[in-house]
Design a protein around this motif. Structure first.
Motif, PDB file in Angstrom:
ATOM      1  N   PRO A  76      -3.155   3.655  -6.880  1.00 49.06           N
ATOM      2  CA  PRO A  76      -1.745   3.383  -7.211  1.00 49.06           C
ATOM      3  C   PRO A  76      -1.052   4.661  -7.667  1.00 49.06           C
ATOM      4  CG  PRO A  76      -3.177   1.712  -8.168  1.00 49.06           C
ATOM      5  CD  PRO A  76      -4.083   2.780  -7.631  1.00 49.06           C
ATOM      6  N   ALA A  77       0.171   4.879  -7.190  1.00 49.25           N
ATOM      7  CA  ALA A  77       0.873   6.128  -7.482  1.00 49.25           C
ATOM      8  C   ALA A  77       1.038   6.341  -8.986  1.00 49.25           C
ATOM      9  CB  ALA A  77       2.227   6.137  -6.784  1.00 49.25           C
ATOM     10  N   ARG A  78       1.319   5.268  -9.733  1.00 46.29           N
ATOM     11  CA  ARG A  78       1.485   5.424 -11.177  1.00 46.29           C
ATOM     12  C   ARG A  78       0.176   5.823 -11.848  1.00 46.29           C
ATOM     13  NH1 ARG A  78       5.584   0.527 -13.078  1.00 46.29           N
ATOM     14  NH2 ARG A  78       7.400   1.236 -11.876  1.00 46.29           N
ATOM     15  N   SER A  79      -0.929   5.325 -11.333  1.00 45.00           N
ATOM     16  CA  SER A  79      -2.232   5.740 -11.866  1.00 45.00           C
ATOM     17  C   SER A  79      -2.514   7.191 -11.504  1.00 45.00           C
ATOM     18  CB  SER A  79      -3.335   4.830 -11.329  1.00 45.00           C
ATOM     19  OG  SER A  79      -3.140   3.493 -11.728  1.00 45.00           O
TER      20      SER A  79
ATOM     21  N   ARG B  88     -12.457  10.400 -19.616  1.00 46.70           N
ATOM     22  CA  ARG B  88     -13.007   9.391 -18.702  1.00 46.70           C
ATOM     23  C   ARG B  88     -11.912   8.379 -18.403  1.00 46.70           C
ATOM     24  NH1 ARG B  88     -18.068   7.289 -21.992  1.00 46.70           N
ATOM     25  NH2 ARG B  88     -16.471   7.395 -23.623  1.00 46.70           N
ATOM     26  N   MET B  89     -11.823   7.962 -17.145  1.00 47.84           N
ATOM     27  CA  MET B  89     -10.750   7.055 -16.742  1.00 47.84           C
ATOM     28  C   MET B  89     -11.260   6.066 -15.712  1.00 47.84           C
ATOM     29  SD  MET B  89      -7.065   8.110 -15.009  1.00 47.84           S
ATOM     30  CE  MET B  89      -6.397   8.897 -16.455  1.00 47.84           C
ATOM     31  N   ASN B  90     -10.897   4.781 -15.889  1.00 46.52           N
ATOM     32  CA  ASN B  90     -11.123   3.757 -14.875  1.00 46.52           C
ATOM     33  C   ASN B  90      -9.777   3.387 -14.270  1.00 46.52           C
ATOM     34  OD1 ASN B  90     -13.883   3.576 -15.541  1.00 46.52           O
ATOM     35  ND2 ASN B  90     -13.501   2.027 -17.101  1.00 46.52           N
ATOM     36  N   LEU B  91      -9.688   3.373 -12.942  1.00 43.57           N
ATOM     37  CA  LEU B  91      -8.449   3.048 -12.252  1.00 43.57           C
ATOM     38  C   LEU B  91      -8.672   1.867 -11.320  1.00 43.57           C
ATOM     39  CD1 LEU B  91      -7.560   6.666 -11.032  1.00 43.57           C
ATOM     40  CD2 LEU B  91      -6.700   5.564 -13.079  1.00 43.57           C
ATOM     41  N   LYS B  92      -7.811   0.875 -11.405  1.00 48.81           N
ATOM     42  CA  LYS B  92      -7.844  -0.205 -10.416  1.00 48.81           C
ATOM     43  C   LYS B  92      -7.231   0.310  -9.118  1.00 48.81           C
ATOM     44  CE  LYS B  92      -7.958  -4.402 -13.203  1.00 48.81           C
ATOM     45  NZ  LYS B  92      -7.285  -5.688 -13.522  1.00 48.81           N
ATOM     46  N   LEU B  93      -7.881   0.009  -7.992  1.00 47.52           N
ATOM     47  CA  LEU B  93      -7.414   0.487  -6.692  1.00 47.52           C
ATOM     48  C   LEU B  93      -6.564  -0.570  -5.995  1.00 47.52           C
ATOM     49  CD1 LEU B  93     -10.761   2.113  -5.499  1.00 47.52           C
ATOM     50  CD2 LEU B  93      -8.797   3.262  -6.532  1.00 47.52           C
ATOM     51  N   LEU B  94      -5.771  -0.110  -5.030  1.00 50.22           N
ATOM     52  CA  LEU B  94      -4.956  -1.028  -4.232  1.00 50.22           C
ATOM     53  C   LEU B  94      -5.765  -1.551  -3.054  1.00 50.22           C
ATOM     54  CD1 LEU B  94      -1.478   0.766  -4.020  1.00 50.22           C
ATOM     55  CD2 LEU B  94      -2.082  -1.234  -5.388  1.00 50.22           C
TER      56      LEU B  94
ATOM     57  N   VAL C  88       0.812  -1.223   0.000  1.00 43.59           N
ATOM     58  CA  VAL C  88       0.000   0.000   0.000  1.00 43.59           C
ATOM     59  C   VAL C  88       0.841   1.266   0.000  1.00 43.59           C
ATOM     60  CG1 VAL C  88      -2.007  -1.065   1.075  1.00 43.59           C
ATOM     61  CG2 VAL C  88      -0.231  -0.084   2.519  1.00 43.59           C
ATOM     62  N   PHE C  89       2.114   1.185   0.391  1.00 42.34           N
ATOM     63  CA  PHE C  89       2.977   2.366   0.329  1.00 42.34           C
ATOM     64  C   PHE C  89       3.216   2.800  -1.121  1.00 42.34           C
ATOM     65  CE2 PHE C  89       4.842   1.255   4.662  1.00 42.34           C
ATOM     66  CZ  PHE C  89       4.190   2.315   5.287  1.00 42.34           C
ATOM     67  N   ARG C  90       2.862   1.952  -2.073  1.00 37.68           N
ATOM     68  CA  ARG C  90       3.001   2.312  -3.481  1.00 37.68           C
ATOM     69  C   ARG C  90       1.788   3.081  -3.979  1.00 37.68           C
ATOM     70  NH1 ARG C  90       3.822  -2.813  -6.786  1.00 37.68           N
ATOM     71  NH2 ARG C  90       4.492  -1.364  -8.404  1.00 37.68           N
ATOM     72  N   GLY C  91       0.898   3.428  -3.068  1.00 42.99           N
ATOM     73  CA  GLY C  91      -0.299   4.155  -3.444  1.00 42.99           C
ATOM     74  C   GLY C  91      -0.441   5.467  -2.695  1.00 42.99           C
ATOM     75  N   ILE C  92      -1.438   6.235  -3.086  1.00 43.60           N
ATOM     76  CA  ILE C  92      -1.792   7.492  -2.420  1.00 43.60           C
ATOM     77  C   ILE C  92      -3.192   7.325  -1.849  1.00 43.60           C
ATOM     78  CG2 ILE C  92      -2.239   9.950  -2.732  1.00 43.60           C
ATOM     79  CD1 ILE C  92      -0.206   9.932  -5.015  1.00 43.60           C
ATOM     80  N   LYS C  93      -3.312   7.541  -0.554  1.00 44.26           N
ATOM     81  CA  LYS C  93      -4.615   7.399   0.092  1.00 44.26           C
ATOM     82  C   LYS C  93      -5.426   8.677  -0.079  1.00 44.26           C
ATOM     83  CE  LYS C  93      -6.929   6.139   4.405  1.00 44.26           C
ATOM     84  NZ  LYS C  93      -6.814   5.932   5.859  1.00 44.26           N
ATOM     85  N   LEU C  94      -6.688   8.507  -0.443  1.00 51.51           N
ATOM     86  CA  LEU C  94      -7.621   9.627  -0.527  1.00 51.51           C
ATOM     87  C   LEU C  94      -8.671   9.443   0.558  1.00 51.51           C
ATOM     88  CD1 LEU C  94      -8.893  12.135  -1.892  1.00 51.51           C
ATOM     89  CD2 LEU C  94     -10.018  10.567  -3.487  1.00 51.51           C
TER      90      LEU C  94
END
Length: 360
Positions: free
Chosen positions: A191-194, A224-230, A151-157
């Motif tokens: 994900p940070a890259r997303s 429009r964008m679909n993002l897979k979440l962590l 999860v550290f590879r992501g940004i929490k909202l």
């Protein structure tokens, strides 16, 4: 099908898709993009199976038809065209791309075989697109690039009562930013890259969120964008934010950035780019030492708090990252030489960086 579109607008849309569509794949169709034509313009879509992206490009279209073309080749051709008005003409299995005196013909793919991409038509919550992009961009540097850090590879909202917060951490530092927001949104980890791609497409107006199972859909006026979440639980970062502030320093952020950059030239790269901070009598002395020598720099500061002096050490690269989003005056809050420190803008603004110190 025949379409006329300006090179600038088409290039911008293709530039967004190029970053998402892979240049190589075990499934060759994934290296292509889908072009759906209507009387209003062209909708360009692509996917890398982690991010689905669709972008609308205004154009004059006659006899609309849909097609699939090699994404990166199409973008390269458009970028190199000499004229400013691009003509696209579909005839049989070829797409003609013309501008000025140039004439290219591209083989098209099987439209029906392309993976179906669907985007929601309703929104669960809306956020200010520019504020969201600014917030994500402020904390992105603190997200980990290491595959094992989950999860550290992501940004929490996080959604709060009248605000939202984005948080990133790699275990050594935390960066967060609060910004105004309304609505009952969910907490999630992007994900940070997303997030990088999301930052690129967000402009003015609203970013409309739609929640799915392990998926976030973001819709703007044009994209429009679909993002897979962590999956996973983001650590309790608030417990590392120091509460007992014993020394406070205020100085221009630009002056501190420049001084840290100067002394860091001689910092030992094998010792975490160590730069020492010594605060005393309204002065901040920076010092670094490595195999080729040592350096120091002294800055005037506004000093406050119950401690008359304090010595700390930080990773120079982390300091520069933390100062990046700060404009004007920077405020440094210290609770002890071995405790985490806070870097933030003087007077608020919602941004805060928390960094662990190196051993003095």
């Amino acid at each position: 099908m025949r379409a006329h579109v300006t090179k600038k607008i088409l290039s911008e849309g293709l530039g967004l898709l190029e970053r998402v569509v892979p240049s190589r794949s075990s499934n060759p169709l994934l290296t292509s993009l889908k072009v759906e034509a209507s009387t209003e313009g062209l909708t360009l879509s692509g996917t890398n199976l982690e991010i689905d992206l669709s972008c609308f490009v205004p154009a004059e279209v006659q006899d609309p038809q849909n097609l699939v073309v090699p994404a990166h080749l199409f973008a390269q051709i458009v970028r190199n065209l000499g004229g400013e008005l691009v003509e696209l003409e579909l005839a049989g299995n070829e797409l003609a791309v013309r501008a000025g005196g140039s004439d290219f013909k591209l083989q098209i793919g099987d439209f029906d075989a392309y993976p179906p991409l669907s985007f929601p038509t309703h929104a669960d919550v809306s956020l200010d697109a520019a504020e969201l992009a600014r917030a994500l961009g402020s904390v992105r540097y603190a997200a980990s690039n290491e595959a094992f850090q989950a999860v550290f590879r992501g940004i929490k909202l996080e959604h709060r009562q009248e605000s939202a917060r984005v948080v990133a951490s790699d275990g050594y530092r935390v960066a967060l930013r609060d910004f105004p927001a309304n609505g009952d949104g969910r907490n999630l980890i992007i994900p940070a890259r997303s997030a990088d791609e999301l930052i690129r497409v967000l402009r003015d107006g609203e970013a409309r969120f739609t929640y799915g199972e392990g998926l976030l859909s973001v819709t703007t006026e044009r994209v429009r964008m679909n993002l897979k979440l962590l999956d996973g639980e983001f650590p309790d970062y608030e417990r590392v934010i120091p509460k007992d502030i014993r020394l406070q320093v205020t100085l221009p952020a630009t002056a501190l950035k420049e001084a840290v950059s100067r002394v860091a030239v001689l910092a030992d790269k094998n010792a975490n780019n160590r730069v020492e901070f010594l605060v005393s009598e309204g002065k901040l002395r920076l010092a670094a030492e490595g195999d080729y020598g040592r350096a120091q720099d002294t800055l005037d500061v506004v000093q406050g708090g119950m401690e008359p002096a304090m010595s700390l050490a930080f990773n120079a690269r982390h300091v520069l990252d933390a100062l990046g989003p700060i404009e004007g005056e920077a405020e440094l809050l210290f609770s002890g030489s071995t405790s985490p420190a806070i870097f933030r803008a003087s007077g608020g603004g919602g941004y805060m960086a928390v960094m662990v110190t190196l051993r003095v």
